[in-house]
Design a protein around this motif. Structure first.
Motif, PDB file in Angstrom:
ATOM      1  N   LYS A 164       0.670  -1.215  -0.004  1.00  0.00           N
ATOM      2  CA  LYS A 164      -0.024   0.171  -0.072  1.00  0.00           C
ATOM      3  C   LYS A 164       0.656   1.200   0.144  1.00  0.00           C
ATOM      4  O   LYS A 164       0.626   2.101  -0.492  1.00  0.00           O
ATOM      5  CB  LYS A 164      -0.827  -0.031   1.291  1.00  0.00           C
ATOM      6  CG  LYS A 164      -2.213  -1.024   1.143  1.00  0.00           C
ATOM      7  CD  LYS A 164      -3.127  -1.187   2.309  1.00  0.00           C
ATOM      8  CE  LYS A 164      -4.223  -1.579   2.026  1.00  0.00           C
ATOM      9  NZ  LYS A 164      -5.095  -1.808   3.264  1.00  0.00           N
ATOM     10  N   LYS A 165       1.909   1.061   0.635  1.00  0.00           N
ATOM     11  CA  LYS A 165       3.008   2.335   0.844  1.00  0.00           C
ATOM     12  C   LYS A 165       3.303   2.637  -0.713  1.00  0.00           C
ATOM     13  O   LYS A 165       3.709   3.777  -0.945  1.00  0.00           O
ATOM     14  CB  LYS A 165       4.115   2.104   1.683  1.00  0.00           C
ATOM     15  CG  LYS A 165       3.692   2.071   3.234  1.00  0.00           C
ATOM     16  CD  LYS A 165       5.001   2.142   4.204  1.00  0.00           C
ATOM     17  CE  LYS A 165       4.450   2.516   5.429  1.00  0.00           C
ATOM     18  NZ  LYS A 165       5.910   2.134   6.575  1.00  0.00           N
ATOM     19  N   LYS A 166       3.655   1.687  -1.448  1.00  0.00           N
ATOM     20  CA  LYS A 166       4.047   1.658  -2.841  1.00  0.00           C
ATOM     21  C   LYS A 166       2.778   2.159  -3.868  1.00  0.00           C
ATOM     22  O   LYS A 166       3.117   2.452  -4.956  1.00  0.00           O
ATOM     23  CB  LYS A 166       4.686   0.475  -3.227  1.00  0.00           C
ATOM     24  CG  LYS A 166       6.143   0.423  -2.652  1.00  0.00           C
ATOM     25  CD  LYS A 166       6.697  -0.925  -2.947  1.00  0.00           C
ATOM     26  CE  LYS A 166       8.129  -1.213  -2.320  1.00  0.00           C
ATOM     27  NZ  LYS A 166       8.568  -2.415  -2.711  1.00  0.00           N
TER      28      LYS A 166
END
Length: 208
Positions: A157-159
């Motif tokens: 999700k961070k990416k």
């Protein structure tokens, strides 16, 4: 002298591949005979072999969806079996998680489990100790797996990667299944923008 209560024993056998099952004496027969001999050796303890065979030939131990195993467990649930006897633990299942589920189900109806080649018997205190150790490792395995999944999802999700499920209104999954991305759905996006504009207009002091 009072007689020992009868312990009704049923044998379960399994072979992953169907190779050699057409022989007059195959792996399932060998497992059955070894288990039957062990039950006979425990006759003084009240063990008694119930009629009928539960053989799953050519089926993996990685799943519990096996016809003979289902029949076997139905008999256990019905209270007609007191002891499941197998040649080795992996004949019943190769999954610690599935093994934990089976044991929990057996305990609910007071049924024990024996592996004749591994000195594993849940009707004894040592067998129950071994069982608790195995179940502890199964629980540990489940928790570690869950942590890995959560960490992977958070990192993805961070990416900005889409992790599956129902895409939000205004987006579609990328046509290329290998790309975990969302693409704008023009028609839905127009509806979303229109609704946002209406909401902003209604909440604005000038719109009141």
């Amino acid at each position: 002298m009072s007689q020992r209560p009868k312990i009704r024993c049923a044998i379960y056998t399994r072979k992953s591949s169907d190779e050699g099952l057409d022989q007059d004496f195959n792996s399932l027969d060998a497992q059955y005979e070894a288990c039957a001999a062990y039950i006979a050796s425990q006759r003084h303890e009240g063990w008694k072999l119930v009629p009928g065979r539960y053989d799953d030939g050519g089926l993996s131990g990685g799943t519990l969806e096996r016809p003979a195993l289902r029949r076997h467990m139905d008999e256990v649930d019905a209270g007609r079996i007191d002891m499941i006897v197998v040649y080795k633990i992996d004949r019943l299942t190769r999954s610690l998680a599935d093994f934990a589920k089976l044991v929990e189900r057996l305990e609910q109806v007071g049924c024990s489990f024996v592996s004749v080649t591994q000195a594993f018997n849940t009707s004894s205190s040592m067998g129950r100790l071994t069982l608790n150790v195995l179940l502890s490792f199964a629980q540990f395995e489940r928790e570690v797996t869950a942590e890995r999944i959560r960490d992977k999802i958070a990192a993805s999700k961070k990416k900005g990667l889409w992790m599956g499920g129902v895409p939000p209104l205004g987006y579609d999954p990328h046509p290329d299944r290998t790309r975990r991305e969302l693409v704008v759905n023009a028609a839905e996006a127009a509806v979303v923008r229109q609704r946002c504009c209406q909401t902003n207009a209604n909440s604005s002091p000038l719109g009141q």
